[in-house]
Design an enzyme around this catalytic site. Structure first.
Site, PDB file in Angstrom:
ATOM      1  N   HIS A  73      16.311 -33.156 -18.285  1.00 45.11           N
ATOM      2  CA  HIS A  73      15.935 -33.756 -16.810  1.00 45.11           C
ATOM      3  C   HIS A  73      14.802 -33.512 -16.684  1.00 45.11           C
ATOM      4  O   HIS A  73      13.970 -33.705 -15.449  1.00 45.11           O
ATOM      5  CB  HIS A  73      16.874 -33.467 -15.878  1.00 45.11           C
ATOM      6  CG  HIS A  73      18.301 -33.539 -16.028  1.00 45.11           C
ATOM      7  ND1 HIS A  73      18.813 -35.185 -15.939  1.00 45.11           N
ATOM      8  CD2 HIS A  73      19.456 -33.053 -16.272  1.00 45.11           C
ATOM      9  CE1 HIS A  73      20.046 -35.148 -16.253  1.00 45.11           C
ATOM     10  NE2 HIS A  73      20.478 -33.854 -16.495  1.00 45.11           N
TER      11      HIS A  73
ATOM     12  N   GLU B 295       5.575 -12.059 -15.333  1.00 45.06           N
ATOM     13  CA  GLU B 295       4.877 -10.959 -14.296  1.00 45.06           C
ATOM     14  C   GLU B 295       4.120  -9.952 -15.029  1.00 45.06           C
ATOM     15  O   GLU B 295       3.245  -9.210 -14.340  1.00 45.06           O
ATOM     16  CB  GLU B 295       6.072 -10.380 -13.314  1.00 45.06           C
ATOM     17  CG  GLU B 295       6.997  -9.619 -13.921  1.00 45.06           C
ATOM     18  CD  GLU B 295       7.893  -9.121 -12.895  1.00 45.06           C
ATOM     19  OE1 GLU B 295       7.447  -8.669 -11.712  1.00 45.06           O
ATOM     20  OE2 GLU B 295       8.937  -8.791 -13.312  1.00 45.06           O
TER      21      GLU B 295
ATOM     22  N   ASN C 282      -0.245   0.892   5.986  1.00 49.06           N
ATOM     23  CA  ASN C 282       0.397   0.073   5.145  1.00 49.06           C
ATOM     24  C   ASN C 282       1.103  -0.791   5.981  1.00 49.06           C
ATOM     25  O   ASN C 282       1.900  -0.666   6.956  1.00 49.06           O
ATOM     26  CB  ASN C 282       1.357   0.939   4.356  1.00 49.06           C
ATOM     27  CG  ASN C 282       2.630  -0.159   3.530  1.00 49.06           C
ATOM     28  OD1 ASN C 282       2.342  -1.242   3.440  1.00 49.06           O
ATOM     29  ND2 ASN C 282       3.606   0.373   3.295  1.00 49.06           N
ATOM     30  N   GLY C 283       0.895  -2.310   5.812  1.00 55.32           N
ATOM     31  CA  GLY C 283       1.426  -3.421   6.580  1.00 55.32           C
ATOM     32  C   GLY C 283       0.389  -4.560   7.003  1.00 55.32           C
ATOM     33  O   GLY C 283      -0.746  -4.496   6.451  1.00 55.32           O
TER      34      GLY C 283
ATOM     35  N   CYS D  11       1.016  -1.447   0.017  1.00 58.05           N
ATOM     36  CA  CYS D  11       0.091  -0.015   0.230  1.00 58.05           C
ATOM     37  C   CYS D  11       0.853   1.249  -0.044  1.00 58.05           C
ATOM     38  O   CYS D  11       2.031   1.224   0.497  1.00 58.05           O
ATOM     39  CB  CYS D  11      -0.832  -0.049   1.301  1.00 58.05           C
ATOM     40  SG  CYS D  11      -1.824  -1.542   1.323  1.00 58.05           S
TER      41      CYS D  11
ATOM     42  N   LYS E 243       4.992  -3.043  -5.948  1.00 54.70           N
ATOM     43  CA  LYS E 243       6.399  -2.591  -6.423  1.00 54.70           C
ATOM     44  C   LYS E 243       7.286  -3.018  -5.299  1.00 54.70           C
ATOM     45  O   LYS E 243       8.471  -3.598  -5.288  1.00 54.70           O
ATOM     46  CB  LYS E 243       6.604  -1.264  -6.923  1.00 54.70           C
ATOM     47  CG  LYS E 243       8.214  -0.599  -6.766  1.00 54.70           C
ATOM     48  CD  LYS E 243       8.580  -1.282  -8.424  1.00 54.70           C
ATOM     49  CE  LYS E 243       9.946  -0.955  -8.570  1.00 54.70           C
ATOM     50  NZ  LYS E 243      10.495  -1.850  -9.641  1.00 54.70           N
TER      51      LYS E 243
ATOM     52  N   GLU F 170      15.485 -14.612 -14.889  1.00 59.56           N
ATOM     53  CA  GLU F 170      15.137 -13.169 -15.058  1.00 59.56           C
ATOM     54  C   GLU F 170      14.255 -12.923 -15.973  1.00 59.56           C
ATOM     55  O   GLU F 170      13.100 -12.426 -16.071  1.00 59.56           O
ATOM     56  CB  GLU F 170      16.423 -12.229 -14.857  1.00 59.56           C
ATOM     57  CG  GLU F 170      15.912 -10.548 -14.965  1.00 59.56           C
ATOM     58  CD  GLU F 170      15.135 -10.226 -13.684  1.00 59.56           C
ATOM     59  OE1 GLU F 170      14.658 -10.948 -12.771  1.00 59.56           O
ATOM     60  OE2 GLU F 170      14.510  -9.125 -13.981  1.00 59.56           O
TER      61      GLU F 170
ATOM     62  N   LYS G 114      10.466 -11.662 -15.812  1.00 59.57           N
ATOM     63  CA  LYS G 114       9.838 -10.727 -16.496  1.00 59.57           C
ATOM     64  C   LYS G 114       8.706 -10.848 -17.511  1.00 59.57           C
ATOM     65  O   LYS G 114       7.504 -10.289 -17.566  1.00 59.57           O
ATOM     66  CB  LYS G 114      11.021  -9.832 -17.574  1.00 59.57           C
ATOM     67  CG  LYS G 114      12.080  -9.241 -16.972  1.00 59.57           C
ATOM     68  CD  LYS G 114      11.536  -7.960 -16.392  1.00 59.57           C
ATOM     69  CE  LYS G 114      11.138  -8.185 -14.950  1.00 59.57           C
ATOM     70  NZ  LYS G 114      12.219  -8.365 -13.636  1.00 59.57           N
TER      71      LYS G 114
ATOM     72  N   TRP H  79      -3.170  -2.402  -1.692  1.00 59.43           N
ATOM     73  CA  TRP H  79      -2.791  -3.926  -2.247  1.00 59.43           C
ATOM     74  C   TRP H  79      -3.383  -4.795  -1.188  1.00 59.43           C
ATOM     75  O   TRP H  79      -2.836  -4.869  -0.238  1.00 59.43           O
ATOM     76  CB  TRP H  79      -1.117  -3.965  -2.460  1.00 59.43           C
ATOM     77  CG  TRP H  79      -0.762  -5.307  -3.157  1.00 59.43           C
ATOM     78  CD1 TRP H  79      -0.682  -5.577  -4.472  1.00 59.43           C
ATOM     79  CD2 TRP H  79      -0.491  -6.531  -2.404  1.00 59.43           C
ATOM     80  NE1 TRP H  79      -0.310  -6.565  -4.646  1.00 59.43           N
ATOM     81  CE2 TRP H  79      -0.207  -7.331  -3.359  1.00 59.43           C
ATOM     82  CE3 TRP H  79      -0.189  -6.685  -1.042  1.00 59.43           C
ATOM     83  CZ2 TRP H  79       0.081  -8.502  -3.143  1.00 59.43           C
ATOM     84  CZ3 TRP H  79      -0.176  -8.141  -0.851  1.00 59.43           C
ATOM     85  CH2 TRP H  79       0.380  -9.197  -1.885  1.00 59.43           C
TER      86      TRP H  79
ATOM     87  N   ARG I 283       2.737   1.205  -6.060  1.00 59.62           N
ATOM     88  CA  ARG I 283       3.044   0.414  -4.825  1.00 59.62           C
ATOM     89  C   ARG I 283       1.961  -0.479  -4.753  1.00 59.62           C
ATOM     90  O   ARG I 283       2.152  -1.509  -4.051  1.00 59.62           O
ATOM     91  CB  ARG I 283       3.124   1.240  -3.730  1.00 59.62           C
ATOM     92  CG  ARG I 283       4.439   2.365  -3.527  1.00 59.62           C
ATOM     93  CD  ARG I 283       4.257   3.063  -2.294  1.00 59.62           C
ATOM     94  NE  ARG I 283       4.668   2.194  -1.177  1.00 59.62           N
ATOM     95  CZ  ARG I 283       5.820   2.145  -0.567  1.00 59.62           C
ATOM     96  NH1 ARG I 283       6.827   2.537  -1.356  1.00 59.62           N
ATOM     97  NH2 ARG I 283       5.968   1.242   0.447  1.00 59.62           N
TER      98      ARG I 283
HETATM   99  O1  M6R Z   1      12.798  -4.020  -3.760  1.00 57.08           O
HETATM  100  P1  M6R Z   1      13.161  -5.355  -3.852  1.00 57.08           P
HETATM  101  O2  M6R Z   1      14.360  -5.672  -4.824  1.00 57.08           O
HETATM  102  O3  M6R Z   1      13.498  -6.154  -2.491  1.00 57.08           O
HETATM  103  O4  M6R Z   1      11.999  -6.336  -4.430  1.00 57.08           O
HETATM  104  C1  M6R Z   1      12.105  -7.671  -4.653  1.00 57.08           C
HETATM  105  C2  M6R Z   1      11.169  -8.045  -5.439  1.00 57.08           C
HETATM  106  O5  M6R Z   1      10.091  -8.131  -4.935  1.00 57.08           O
HETATM  107  C3  M6R Z   1      11.238  -7.800  -7.140  1.00 57.08           C
HETATM  108  O6  M6R Z   1      12.624  -7.977  -7.451  1.00 57.08           O
HETATM  109  C4  M6R Z   1      10.105  -8.319  -8.010  1.00 57.08           C
HETATM  110  O7  M6R Z   1      10.446  -9.722  -8.040  1.00 57.08           O
HETATM  111  C5  M6R Z   1       9.783  -7.621  -9.111  1.00 57.08           C
HETATM  112  N1  M6R Z   1       8.737  -7.216  -9.416  1.00 57.08           N
HETATM  113  C6  M6R Z   1      10.409  -8.326 -10.308  1.00 57.08           C
HETATM  114  O8  M6R Z   1      10.520  -7.590 -11.396  1.00 57.08           O
END
Ligand code: M6R
Length: 613
Positions: free
Chosen positions: A509, A493, A100-101, A2, A608, A486, A490, A74, A27
């Site tokens: 495997h 997500e 937030n939390g 949030c 985020k 990675e 990408k 969120w 966020r």
């Molecule tokens: O802020 P951080 O780097 O600690 O965040 C970690 C992950 O939440 C973040 O990298 C997430 O996987 C991204 N959305 C990937 O694109």
């Protein structure tokens, strides 16, 4: 997660709150709301949806008032809907609270409050907290600040909150524990927010509220900070280095695309003042006092989540190759729950773009408690992780707003490369000529990234061919295995296509069973230590009619003869290939997601900064 924003001053609060919510929307974005104090009246508007939905909902209604709070949600407790949206109120209707939390012990508190006659409208833990504050305020006859303090003493969990009280419209109370909270101090006005992005256009003077602190903002008396034990603290004011342009799209359709294209500059910024190839020097000021610890370290543990964890995996290869120090890379969330063996000789590197990831913070606390030296690699200056680590290096990538991490990854890998080279050289593990060669190659990376970005039209063409795929496989080997992970992250997500990353040799495997003529397989097949082996893996995919999209070194002819498409990247040593090969992966995912009509900057269900477990 949030986002919270609040204003108390002499201007109209509403435009400041809405603008702040737009900046914070990256966020969390499933519902939004504001509360405004209009004299002794408290007006609340909230609804499911984005900030723009909230604006439409409010359109034409009264928005006056110079004190207000705003929230983007969120969802954790209860689905995204109008009722669960913040702000929440207690029984008296005097208070409005944003949060937030997660309040972990909300259930027993709720039961207790129900027995005391409270009724609840929402499913949220937040509503329980505001009822508790409200109950204490009335039963104990105390002011808002004291009621907040007493309530927080019985709460378990993570929070950043801001509360207003219509009985005392000149006061706003904020508090934090394990969730970020920044206070901006302007001329006769105050701002609270989850991060500095809504504040920077109003003032550069900020106070980062520490864990366990309560900030009381009073129009007459200014800002006072005390802790939950009621001890007064002196607010420490720092100056923001953030610039407003960094928070705008700058002519790009999406923040993600802007951030992908910023990489030549962000990597250059990350190297600036740290790398001097002509003198053969690497200098990381932030960890200078800890160099010897690194040199003597028997082991390095790297913790992070998501993309940061992938950067950590590249770090494993770098430290083991150049500094000959054994490395273990752990998901922060697993590390904290498996009673890991950590001792005083260990160095723990915590990687996080936001510097606020709850699991990474918890992993740091655990390792710190066991005597390890904690080094942070963070992007957000002044973030919690940057403050709780013993030392560290900022990535200097600038604000990353797109939920999918791009420039943060390349900056993290750049810092790890600098660290590994510096320690390798100090340990005498790198010959002089090799060290000089690597420094020069690293210095050339920003220009080479720029060259890769020029392939965008070709990458977009490939994206168009595979945009309707149901699944995708990503393969890499050695340094490029983390890049395969990675790349898959990408794609999944932001486009919601199911994608898996694998070490190329592991394909046999299991995953090979998935390959047919509908399966795109993205392979990093650059010239280097594993080149021939990867070429064999490509043959295996082709034999099963899979579609190969290969990232190859400029001038490669062998893979060109096998693959359906090749994307050429400039030649560079194996250790630096992740910095170039990830860029086509980012662009492919971006264009596929756009072609599928997805919201690339705010993908569904994501946030985020993951500030709850
Ligand atoms: O802020 P951080 O780097 O600690 O965040 C970690 C992950 O939440 C973040 O990298 C997430 O996987 C991204 N959305 C990937 O694109």
């Amino acid at each position: 997660m949030c986002g919270i924003v609040a204003y108390l001053g002499d201007k109209e609060a509403y435009p400041i709150l809405i603008n702040g919510l737009r900046r914070l929307e990256y966020r969390g974005y499933d519902s939004a709301g504001v509360a405004l104090l209009q004299g002794k009246d408290l007006i609340i508007y909230k609804c499911q949806g984005k900030v723009s939905d909230l604006e439409s909902h409010i359109n034409g209604r009264s928005t006056t008032g110079s004190v207000g709070i705003g929230h983007t949600r969120w969802a954790t407790h209860g689905p995204p809907n109008d009722v669960n949206a913040h702000p929440h109120q207690g029984t008296s209707g005097d208070l409005a609270l944003i949060h937030n939390g997660i309040i972990e012990n909300y259930a027993p508190i709720k039961e207790e409050l129900k027995h005391r006659g409270h009724t609840f409208r929402s499913d949220t833990d937040t509503e329980v907290l505001v009822h508790l504050i409200d109950d204490i305020q009335r039963s104990e006859g105390v002011d808002l600040a004291e009621a907040v303090r007493l309530a927080l003493a019985s709460v378990v969990g993570a929070y950043a909150i801001v509360v207003v009280d219509r009985k005392d419209p000149d006061v706003m109370v904020a508090a934090r524990k394990s969730s970020p909270l920044v206070i901006g101090i302007g001329e006769g006005e105050f701002f609270c927010a989850s991060d500095a992005t809504p504040i920077v256009e109003h003032t550069k003077n900020v106070v980062y509220v520490e864990d366990g602190e309560i900030a009381v903002i009073d129009r007459r008396k200014g800002l006072k900070i005390r802790n939950v034990k009621n001890q007064e603290k002196t607010p420490f004011i720092t100056e923001l280095e953030m610039h407003l342009e960094a928070l705008e799209k700058g002519g790009y359709d999406h923040f993600m695309l802007k951030e992908i294209h910023e990489q030549p500059r962000s990597i250059r910024d990350c190297l600036r003042g740290r790398l001097n190839p002509s003198k053969g020097e690497v200098m990381l000021g932030g960890i200078k006092d800890y160099e010897q610890k690194f040199v003597n370290a028997k082991r390095i543990l790297i913790v992070g989540c998501g993309t940061s964890w992938h950067a950590g995996m590249v770090g494993e290869y770098l430290f083991e190759e150049f500094a000959r120090i054994p490395v273990e890379v752990e998901y922060a969330s697993e590390f904290r729950y498996r009673n890991p063996i950590v001792n005083e000789d260990d160095i723990v590197i915590a990687i996080s773009q936001s510097g606020e990831t709850a699991d990474t913070l918890a992993a740091i606390e655990l390792a710190k408690g066991r005597g390890a030296t904690i080094i942070g690699i963070c992007n957000v200056v002044g973030s919690s992780i940057a403050r709780v680590t013993h030392a560290g290096s900022y990535t200097h990538a600038g604000p990353e707003i797109g939920v999918a991490s791009t420039k943060a990854f390349t900056a993290q890998v750049t810092v790890l490369t600098l660290m590994a080279l510096m320690i390798g050289q100090k340990k005498g593990m790198l010959s002089g000529s090799n060290f000089y060669r690597l420094l020069n190659e690293l210095d050339a990376i920003p220009d080479k990234v720029h060259k890769v970005l020029q392939k965008e039209a070709q990458i977009k063409y490939i994206a168009d061919i595979y945009k309707d795929a149901a699944n995708a496989l990503y393969l890499g080997r050695g340094y490029t295995f983390p890049v395969a992970l990675e790349g898959a992250l990408k794609l999944k997500e932001i486009s919601y296509i199911h994608a898996e990353g694998y070490p190329a040799a592991e394909m046999k495997h299991g995953p090979i069973a998935l390959i047919d003529d509908a399966m795109p397989v993205f392979v990093i097949a650059t010239k280097g230590a594993s080149y021939e082996k990867v070429v064999s893996n490509i043959q295996e995919v082709k034999a099963r009619k899979g579609k190969i999209i290969a990232i190859v070194t400029e001038g490669d002819t062998v893979v060109k003869g096998l693959a359906d498409h090749v994307i050429e990247i400039p030649e560079t040593p194996d250790a630096l290939v992740p910095l170039l090969s990830v860029v086509p992966m980012q662009l492919i995912s971006y264009h596929i997601a756009v072609m599928r009509g997805c919201n690339v900057d705010q993908p569904r269900n994501l946030a985020k900064s993951v500030t709850v477990e």
